[in-house]
Scaffold this motif. Sequence first.
Motif, PDB file in Angstrom:
ATOM      1  N   GLU A   1       0.841  -1.195   0.000  1.00 36.97           N
ATOM      2  CA  GLU A   1       0.000   0.000   0.000  1.00 36.97           C
ATOM      3  C   GLU A   1       0.874   1.243   0.000  1.00 36.97           C
ATOM      4  OE1 GLU A   1      -2.833   1.891   3.289  1.00 36.97           O
ATOM      5  OE2 GLU A   1      -3.638   0.012   2.467  1.00 36.97           O
TER       6      GLU A   1
ATOM      7  N   LYS B   1      -3.137   3.659  -1.796  1.00 42.51           N
ATOM      8  CA  LYS B   1      -3.404   2.859  -2.983  1.00 42.51           C
ATOM      9  C   LYS B   1      -2.817   1.472  -2.787  1.00 42.51           C
ATOM     10  CE  LYS B   1      -4.699   2.208  -7.303  1.00 42.51           C
ATOM     11  NZ  LYS B   1      -6.122   2.239  -7.720  1.00 42.51           N
ATOM     12  N   ARG B   2      -3.650   0.440  -2.859  1.00 39.61           N
ATOM     13  CA  ARG B   2      -3.222  -0.922  -2.558  1.00 39.61           C
ATOM     14  C   ARG B   2      -2.997  -1.725  -3.834  1.00 39.61           C
ATOM     15  NH1 ARG B   2      -5.768  -4.198   2.446  1.00 39.61           N
ATOM     16  NH2 ARG B   2      -4.848  -2.337   3.415  1.00 39.61           N
ATOM     17  N   PHE B   3      -1.869  -2.466  -3.858  1.00 43.78           N
ATOM     18  CA  PHE B   3      -1.508  -3.302  -4.995  1.00 43.78           C
ATOM     19  C   PHE B   3      -1.326  -4.743  -4.520  1.00 43.78           C
ATOM     20  CE2 PHE B   3       0.195   0.954  -5.539  1.00 43.78           C
ATOM     21  CZ  PHE B   3      -0.261   1.316  -6.800  1.00 43.78           C
TER      22      PHE B   3
END
Length: 224
Positions: free
Chosen positions: A90, A94-96
Motif C-alpha cells: 500500500e 493505494k493498494r496493490f
Amino acid sequence: MESVVVSQSTVGPDTAAPKDATLIYRQSRWTRLTHWLWAISLFFMLLSGLQIFNARPQLYIGKESGFAYNNTIFAIGAENTANGPRGYTEIFGKRFDTTGVLGWSGPAGRETSRAFPSWATIPSYYDLGTARVVHFFFAWILTTTLVVWLVASLINGHLRRDLAPRIDDLRRLPRDITDHARLKFHHRREYNTLQKIAYGGVMFVLLPLMIITGLAMSPSMNAV
C-alpha cells in the motif's frame, strides 16, 4: 590512479611494452580495497535491513506513529480474501496485489505472511536480533573504512586532484549531459563532470546521511 599497459601481443617480464600498447588507468589498490569493502558492507546491510523492516513493515509521516494513528504512507502486509490469503503493498492509500513477492510468500503450501520474502533477507528466517547484529557490524565497517578513505584522500590529494569539480567542469556540464543522453562516452584518465557530481553526492551526502539516520536505531545513541 595506477596506469597499466595492456597489449594483444605477449610481453615478457624483461620485454619493453610495444609502441601500440593501450594505456589503461585504474584506481589504486587501496581505493579498490575500500570500495569493495563498501560494496560488501552495503550488500549485507541491505538484506539485513529488509529483515529489520519485516518487524514492522510500515512507514509513517509526521512526528507520531502507532495503531492509533492513520498516517501510514507505505505498508506491506497480508489479508484474507475470498481466494485465500493475499499479499499487498500500500502506497499513499493505494493498494496493490503483490502476492508471492511482498506480503505473502514462500514455498507452495508453506506460504507465510512476511513483508519481504526469505530469499531477500539476512537471515532468511525471522530473527530481528541477528539481523540487527549483522546490520550494525557491517555498518561500522562501512563507517570506519569511509573515514579512513576520507583522511587518506585528503592527505594524498585525491579529493582535490580527482574529485573536486572545477570551473571548467561546470562549464562542460551541459555537454556531458548531452553526450551521456546520446550514450556517447569519453574514456579519459580524469573523471568527467557528471562522475564527479555523482561520486561527491554519494560519498559526501548519501552515505553520511545513511549513517546518521541509521544510528537512530542504536539504543546507545537514541537514548541520549
